[in-house]
Design an enzyme around this catalytic site. Structure first.
Site, PDB file in Angstrom:
ATOM      1  N   HIS A  55       0.871  -1.477   0.067  1.00 46.36           N
ATOM      2  CA  HIS A  55       0.404  -0.153   0.113  1.00 46.36           C
ATOM      3  C   HIS A  55       0.765   1.170  -0.449  1.00 46.36           C
ATOM      4  O   HIS A  55       0.134   1.986  -0.063  1.00 46.36           O
ATOM      5  CB  HIS A  55      -1.030  -0.344   0.934  1.00 46.36           C
ATOM      6  CG  HIS A  55      -0.487   0.244   2.577  1.00 46.36           C
ATOM      7  ND1 HIS A  55      -0.568  -0.862   3.649  1.00 46.36           N
ATOM      8  CD2 HIS A  55       0.852   0.558   2.819  1.00 46.36           C
ATOM      9  CE1 HIS A  55      -0.018  -0.380   4.762  1.00 46.36           C
ATOM     10  NE2 HIS A  55       1.178  -0.013   4.098  1.00 46.36           N
ATOM     11  N   HIS A  93      -1.973   3.973   9.797  1.00 47.65           N
ATOM     12  CA  HIS A  93      -1.023   4.965   9.936  1.00 47.65           C
ATOM     13  C   HIS A  93      -0.979   5.998  11.065  1.00 47.65           C
ATOM     14  O   HIS A  93      -0.817   6.983  10.669  1.00 47.65           O
ATOM     15  CB  HIS A  93      -0.098   5.039   8.693  1.00 47.65           C
ATOM     16  CG  HIS A  93       0.246   3.951   8.143  1.00 47.65           C
ATOM     17  ND1 HIS A  93      -1.087   3.992   7.142  1.00 47.65           N
ATOM     18  CD2 HIS A  93       0.674   2.798   7.594  1.00 47.65           C
ATOM     19  CE1 HIS A  93      -0.427   2.517   6.398  1.00 47.65           C
ATOM     20  NE2 HIS A  93       1.086   2.358   6.532  1.00 47.65           N
ATOM     21  N   HIS A 125      10.394  -3.897   4.277  1.00 45.54           N
ATOM     22  CA  HIS A 125      10.189  -2.482   4.679  1.00 45.54           C
ATOM     23  C   HIS A 125      10.482  -1.877   5.856  1.00 45.54           C
ATOM     24  O   HIS A 125       9.216  -2.429   6.657  1.00 45.54           O
ATOM     25  CB  HIS A 125       9.799  -1.270   4.078  1.00 45.54           C
ATOM     26  CG  HIS A 125       8.529  -1.418   3.971  1.00 45.54           C
ATOM     27  ND1 HIS A 125       7.226  -2.475   4.594  1.00 45.54           N
ATOM     28  CD2 HIS A 125       7.435  -0.214   4.539  1.00 45.54           C
ATOM     29  CE1 HIS A 125       6.410  -1.990   4.335  1.00 45.54           C
ATOM     30  NE2 HIS A 125       6.022  -0.484   4.775  1.00 45.54           N
ATOM     31  N   GLU A 139       3.705  -5.388   8.565  1.00 48.14           N
ATOM     32  CA  GLU A 139       1.718  -5.362   8.160  1.00 48.14           C
ATOM     33  C   GLU A 139       2.391  -6.481   6.935  1.00 48.14           C
ATOM     34  O   GLU A 139       0.813  -6.951   7.080  1.00 48.14           O
ATOM     35  CB  GLU A 139       2.270  -3.907   6.993  1.00 48.14           C
ATOM     36  CG  GLU A 139       2.000  -3.084   7.625  1.00 48.14           C
ATOM     37  CD  GLU A 139       2.092  -1.688   6.367  1.00 48.14           C
ATOM     38  OE1 GLU A 139       2.275  -0.643   6.901  1.00 48.14           O
ATOM     39  OE2 GLU A 139       2.634  -1.670   5.089  1.00 48.14           O
TER      40      GLU A 139
HETATM   41  C1  DHB Z   1       5.866   3.723   3.217  1.00 46.35           C
HETATM   42  C2  DHB Z   1       5.842   2.405   3.409  1.00 46.35           C
HETATM   43  C3  DHB Z   1       4.506   2.267   4.323  1.00 46.35           C
HETATM   44  O1  DHB Z   1       3.698   0.985   3.596  1.00 46.35           O
HETATM   45  C4  DHB Z   1       3.969   2.914   4.734  1.00 46.35           C
HETATM   46  O2  DHB Z   1       2.903   2.829   5.320  1.00 46.35           O
HETATM   47  C5  DHB Z   1       4.772   4.366   4.456  1.00 46.35           C
HETATM   48  C6  DHB Z   1       5.602   4.787   3.595  1.00 46.35           C
HETATM   49  C7  DHB Z   1       7.092   4.092   2.237  1.00 46.35           C
HETATM   50  O3  DHB Z   1       7.940   3.618   1.359  1.00 46.35           O
HETATM   51  O4  DHB Z   1       7.701   5.265   2.019  1.00 46.35           O
HETATM   52 FE    FE Z   2       1.979   1.279   5.860  1.00 44.95          FE
END
Ligand code: DHB
Ligand code: FE
Length: 296
Positions: A15, A62, A200, A247
């Site tokens: 997302h 978030h 991530h 996540e």
């Molecule tokens: C990013 C990825 C995410 O899942 C999020 O919620 C906020 C930022 C990113 O890669 O910048």
């Molecule tokens: Fe996220």
């Protein structure tokens, strides 16, 4: 012809908020973004051919609709309508999300009576966690349109503030959602989506961490061994996929709603895609169809 609602397919996707920005600013054909959006072209065709009557969209907020003031583990949206959240740059110029009040109320009744103590949400905004998956699967929308093409029942999961729910609990919740949907006495075609991930980490010394092998193995196991995958501890997600990789537990809710967890046949993989990078993350995407509903 079934007289009850059925779960026909599940969709899984990252997302990344920058994906929404790229779409909203018309930059999807930039060299950086083109390969990412190419991976969703067949998904949009699939969605045109398999448009459901409602989507149970599992996602995480978030700290936009929620905050540290209150931290529901599993929160089901029972509202008629959700406006896009202002995440600091004004709300995205996308249509409001319309709910499905009757099905949501039935899912709430059924899932709570199956001993899952859901929080019910009658008023909230929805952030990139919910609107970016819709954008990826439905393509650009006229901002002034009255709604997205399909009603959405949001299921917000806390994966932001520990303690977060276990993979096992997420899989079980998916199974309970399946029983709930299939006991709704209207013949609706329902999809369950699991969103967020893949690897991530947005902060700290490991910021920018991507783990391609682990991500691919996660998708392999999600398809073929969801029960085994659901036993994986949180520490493994965080160590291998970064702090925000957690996540991915949300994908297990959608997977738990598939027929094979309920004695049915294995799902058909209608589409699989993986791409690095998008902003700071790896992007993963799967479409699984239940066998009695495969289109090909
Ligand atoms: C990013 C990825 C995410 O899942 C999020 O919620 C906020 C930022 C990113 O890669 O910048
Ligand atoms: Fe996220």
């Amino acid at each position: 012809m079934s007289t009850h609602a059925r779960i026909t397919a599940s969709v899984y996707t990252s997302h990344v908020p920058a994906i929404g920005v790229a779409m909203d600013q018309g930059r999807t054909q930039d060299p950086y973004w083109q390969p990412l959006f190419a991976g969703y072209e067949s998904s949009r065709r699939w969605m045109d051919a398999n448009r459901p009557d409602a989507i149970v969209l599992v996602y995480n907020d978030h700290a936009n609709a929620f905050s540290l003031d209150m931290i529901p583990t599993f929160a089901l949206g029972t509202a008629e309508r959700y406006e896009p959240a202002d995440e600091g740059w004004g709300p995205r110029a996308v249509p409001p999300v319309l709910g499905h009040g009757e099905l949501a109320a039935h899912i709430a009744q059924s899932v709570i009576q199956q001993d899952f103590d859901l929080t019910l949400i009658n008023r909230m905004t929805v952030d990139h966690g919910l609107t970016v998956p819709l954008s990826l699967m439905f393509g650009p929308q006229e901002p002034a349109a009255p709604s997205w093409p399909v009603p959405v029942i949001p299921l917000a999961v806390n994966v932001v503030q520990y303690p977060v729910p276990s993979g096992r609990r997420c899989l079980q919740l998916g199974q309970a959602i399946r029983r709930a949907v299939e006991s709704f006495d209207t013949p609706l075609n329902v999809q369950v989506w699991g969103t967020g991930g893949m690897s991530h980490q947005l902060q700290g010394p490991r910021a920018g961490l991507i783990n391609r092998e682990w991500d691919q193995a996660f998708m392999d196991r999600l398809i073929a061994d969801p029960r085994g995958l659901s036993e994986m501890p949180h520490l493994d997600y965080v160590r291998e996929a970064g702090s925000e990789g957690i996540e991915l537990v949300m994908w297990l809710i959608a997977r738990g709603a598939m027929a094979d967890l309920d004695g049915g046949g294995a799902p058909r993989v209608a589409h699989r895609f993986y791409h690095v990078p998008a902003s700071n993350t790896a992007v993963g995407h799967l479409i699984l169809e239940n066998p009695d509903h495969a289109t090909a």
